[in-house]
Design a protein around this motif. Structure first.
Motif, PDB file in Angstrom:
ATOM      1  N   ILE A 181      26.953  47.374  10.300  1.00 27.29           N
ATOM      2  CA  ILE A 181      28.401  47.815  10.607  1.00 27.29           C
ATOM      3  C   ILE A 181      28.325  49.330  10.262  1.00 27.29           C
ATOM      4  O   ILE A 181      27.636  49.736   9.265  1.00 27.29           O
ATOM      5  N   SER A 189      38.160  53.603   5.947  1.00 23.80           N
ATOM      6  CA  SER A 189      37.196  52.553   6.456  1.00 23.80           C
ATOM      7  C   SER A 189      36.867  51.619   5.056  1.00 23.80           C
ATOM      8  O   SER A 189      36.806  52.156   3.916  1.00 23.80           O
ATOM      9  N   LEU A 191      35.459  47.367   4.014  1.00 19.44           N
ATOM     10  CA  LEU A 191      35.008  46.090   4.341  1.00 19.44           C
ATOM     11  C   LEU A 191      35.610  44.971   3.163  1.00 19.44           C
ATOM     12  O   LEU A 191      35.078  45.528   2.056  1.00 19.44           O
ATOM     13  N   LEU A 338      28.864  38.855   9.335  1.00 18.22           N
ATOM     14  CA  LEU A 338      29.627  39.966   9.603  1.00 18.22           C
ATOM     15  C   LEU A 338      30.310  39.592  11.180  1.00 18.22           C
ATOM     16  O   LEU A 338      31.247  40.277  11.349  1.00 18.22           O
ATOM     17  N   ILE A 339      29.504  38.951  11.897  1.00 16.65           N
ATOM     18  CA  ILE A 339      30.326  38.442  13.294  1.00 16.65           C
ATOM     19  C   ILE A 339      31.756  37.586  12.954  1.00 16.65           C
ATOM     20  O   ILE A 339      32.701  37.757  13.718  1.00 16.65           O
ATOM     21  N   SER A 340      31.483  36.731  11.990  1.00 19.44           N
ATOM     22  CA  SER A 340      32.780  36.189  11.512  1.00 19.44           C
ATOM     23  C   SER A 340      33.777  37.065  10.992  1.00 19.44           C
ATOM     24  O   SER A 340      35.084  36.934  11.108  1.00 19.44           O
ATOM     25  N   VAL A 341      33.322  38.044  10.548  1.00 19.77           N
ATOM     26  CA  VAL A 341      34.304  39.034   9.907  1.00 19.77           C
ATOM     27  C   VAL A 341      34.863  39.593  11.282  1.00 19.77           C
ATOM     28  O   VAL A 341      36.195  39.950  11.157  1.00 19.77           O
ATOM     29  N   GLN A 342      34.422  40.104  12.063  1.00 21.58           N
ATOM     30  CA  GLN A 342      34.940  40.673  13.552  1.00 21.58           C
ATOM     31  C   GLN A 342      35.780  39.635  14.066  1.00 21.58           C
ATOM     32  O   GLN A 342      36.713  40.209  14.614  1.00 21.58           O
ATOM     33  N   GLN A 343      35.499  38.635  14.075  1.00 21.61           N
ATOM     34  CA  GLN A 343      36.247  37.532  14.715  1.00 21.61           C
ATOM     35  C   GLN A 343      37.378  37.211  13.900  1.00 21.61           C
ATOM     36  O   GLN A 343      38.520  36.226  14.340  1.00 21.61           O
ATOM     37  N   HIS A 353      32.911  49.944  12.910  1.00 17.86           N
ATOM     38  CA  HIS A 353      32.294  49.383  14.093  1.00 17.86           C
ATOM     39  C   HIS A 353      31.347  48.404  13.930  1.00 17.86           C
ATOM     40  O   HIS A 353      30.552  48.561  12.823  1.00 17.86           O
ATOM     41  N   ILE A 354      31.378  46.916  14.160  1.00 17.35           N
ATOM     42  CA  ILE A 354      30.604  46.082  13.810  1.00 17.35           C
ATOM     43  C   ILE A 354      29.691  45.768  14.890  1.00 17.35           C
ATOM     44  O   ILE A 354      29.889  45.666  16.112  1.00 17.35           O
ATOM     45  N   ASP A 355      28.457  45.458  14.578  1.00 16.77           N
ATOM     46  CA  ASP A 355      27.121  45.252  15.328  1.00 16.77           C
ATOM     47  C   ASP A 355      26.892  46.466  15.850  1.00 16.77           C
ATOM     48  O   ASP A 355      26.131  46.495  17.066  1.00 16.77           O
TER      49      ASP A 355
END
Length: 515
Positions: A181, A189, A191, A338-343, A353-355
């Motif tokens: 990220i 910014s 998280l 972190l994909i779950s965070v993005q979703q 910026h995730i991924d």
């Protein structure tokens, strides 16, 4: 990794297909063949791939090696080839840059600690494909990484590369599910990730990379009134602070120059009154007495910064927010998806910026001229022009005048001055002696041997020679001469019973040459 290798010898061009492939630990090294694409091999850092040429010994005057690779590791050997006579070629990643070693000298030891002949690229451990092209004709080598090319000449007398085999050794190029990220904004910014409150102890780990010297990495309010935890970069050093209200309970300072753009691993562990901060496998503990400290894991962990709507007790942000990348975040020994965070199903975030790790090397290419050193932050670069003789944003403007005539117009008479004959051009300044007379201005370039030198015995077979150092390059001297109306060089010869150009009818045993 995709590899292509061609050899050229006195018989013309020949593309080698290996006679024999050998794979160590094949369960971790996959080789895929396709009709349209080059071979692709995945390595996990423990596997290797070896192939032998159709001939036992290859001696080539020309080589073309091309490959594409991507990696999450900043160090590792991409390929290595060697021969019985000591020749070898090695391409390896060193701190995210590609280093090329090439030896064509048979008499040298096969393995040395000599520095690479060329180093190119930066941040090549970014999980993106990078192209490499090595072209060699005799001693001349072109080394290209992506769009940047470096030309160099190998040392020694040999022109041929003699190798028995070439292979890929201990290089990590697998496809793990690692999601980086990027913290984009230095003020907004952040998280937010949940912890497991009321657990006796604490365990947090992650990796980060940045160009900024300062930034908030982690902040949390610990449970059971055990205080607050703050982890930050301050001047490129990692600082961990655990405190209750205004009382400083524990502090750890470790590391230096952590804003070098490389990945650094951090973990915080607190168990049974023992607090440990581990940076890149080096553990550190607070100097204060922590026997009375009892730490409980927090409920919310803020990485990189704090939301504007929180009070100071909920999220500490005494310094500016972090700008950089993070990955591999663990809280209470549990990896965070972190994909779950993005979703939107885990935690919260802002201006991320995730991924993607969108770090850039603003010193490649280096815009600092005349040997100025380049440094950078997340958003810009700086040039240090100290001891270069130049000033300006990119060390472009010379500190010195172009000739002695300009110094005379400034009211100077005689003395030593530095002149820059090509102004802001590529040539550096040169020290000269300016002698101002009524009708002329003389520019004298001194050399390193103005005293008389006694010469005893010289013959046509063993003539006497002397090398003079004028304190500058031939290009600098030529620029001074080109800017002058008249140039002369003086040589004084004191002799006794010598035959220097004054013996009629005989060959002159002395010759004076000047460039």
């Amino acid at each position: 990794m995709k590899v292509d290798h061609k050899h050229f010898d006195e018989l013309g061009e020949r593309e080698d297909s290996p006679l024999e492939w050998k794979m160590k630990d094949p369960g971790h090294c996959r080789l895929r063949y396709t009709a349209q694409e080059s071979d692709i091999a995945d390595f996990d850092g423990r596997s290797s791939l070896l192939y032998r040429f159709n001939q036992k010994l290859m001696s080539t005057l020309k080589d073309v090696i091309s490959l594409k690779f991507k990696s999450i590791q900043g160090d590792g050997v991409l390929f290595h080839g060697e021969g019985q006579r000591g020749d070898h070629i090695t391409l390896e990643l060193q701190k995210g840059r590609l280093a090329l070693h090439l030896n064509l000298v048979d008499s040298k030891p096969r393995f040395t600690n000599s520095p690479p002949l060329a180093t190119l690229g930066s941040l090549l451990d970014d999980q993106h494909w990078h192209s490499v092209l090595i072209e060699r004709v005799g001693k001349q080598v072109n080394f290209t990484v992506d769009k940047y090319t470096q030309h160099f000449r190998t040392k020694g007398e040999a022109d041929a590369l003699d190798i028995d085999y070439e292979g890929n050794v201990t290089f990590s190029c697998s496809e793990p599910q690692i999601v980086p990220i990027t913290f984009v904004n230095s003020s907004s910014s952040y998280l937010l990730l949940p912890g497991t409150p009321q657990i006796d102890g604490l365990s947090v780990g992650f990796q980060f990379r940045t160009w900024n010297k300062d930034g908030l990495l982690l902040s949390t309010e610990l449970s059971e009134g055990s205080g607050t935890l703050l982890l930050s970069l301050e001047g490129g050093t990692l600082r961990l602070l655990i405190q209750k209200t205004t009382e400083r309970t524990a502090e750890i300072l470790t590391g230096s120059n952590l804003n070098d753009g490389l990945w650094h691993s951090v973990s915080i562990n607190a168990r049974r009154n023992r607090i440990t901060l581990t940076l890149d496998n080096d553990a550190a503990s607070p100097t204060q007495d922590t026997t009375r400290i009892q730490i409980y894991s927090g409920n919310s962990y803020y990485f990189g910064g704090c939301p504007d709507n929180l009070t100071a007790s909920q999220c500490l942000n005494p310094i500016k927010a972090f700008q950089g990348c993070m990955r591999l975040i663990f809280i209470d020994n549990q990896p965070k998806d972190l994909i779950s965070v993005q979703q939107g199903s885990l935690g919260n975030f802002s201006d991320l910026h995730i991924d993607l790790c969108s770090i850039k090397d603003r010193c490649l290419p280096n815009y600092c001229e005349h040997g100025g050193s380049c440094s950078q932050s997340w958003t810009t670069f700086y040039c240090n022009c100290s001891d270069t003789g130049y000033i300006g944003t990119t060390c472009h403007h010379s500190l010195y005048e172009r000739s002695c005539e300009v110094y005379r117009h400034q009211g100077n008479t005689a003395g030593f001055f530095y002149i820059d004959p090509d102004g802001s051009g590529p040539l550096g300044p040169l020290q000269v002696y300016c002698n101002v007379t009524e009708d002329k201005i003389w520019t004298s370039v001194q050399h390193n041997n103005t005293e008389l030198t006694r010469v005893r015995g010289a013959s046509p077979e063993k003539p006497y020679s002397m090398a003079l150092d004028y304190g500058g390059s031939m290009e600098q001297l030529e620029a001074v001469i080109d800017n002058s109306e008249h140039c002369e060089q003086e040589v004084a010869y004191h002799c006794r019973r010598s035959r220097l150009l004054n013996t009629p009818g005989k060959a002159h045993p002395c010759l004076y040459l000047s460039a």
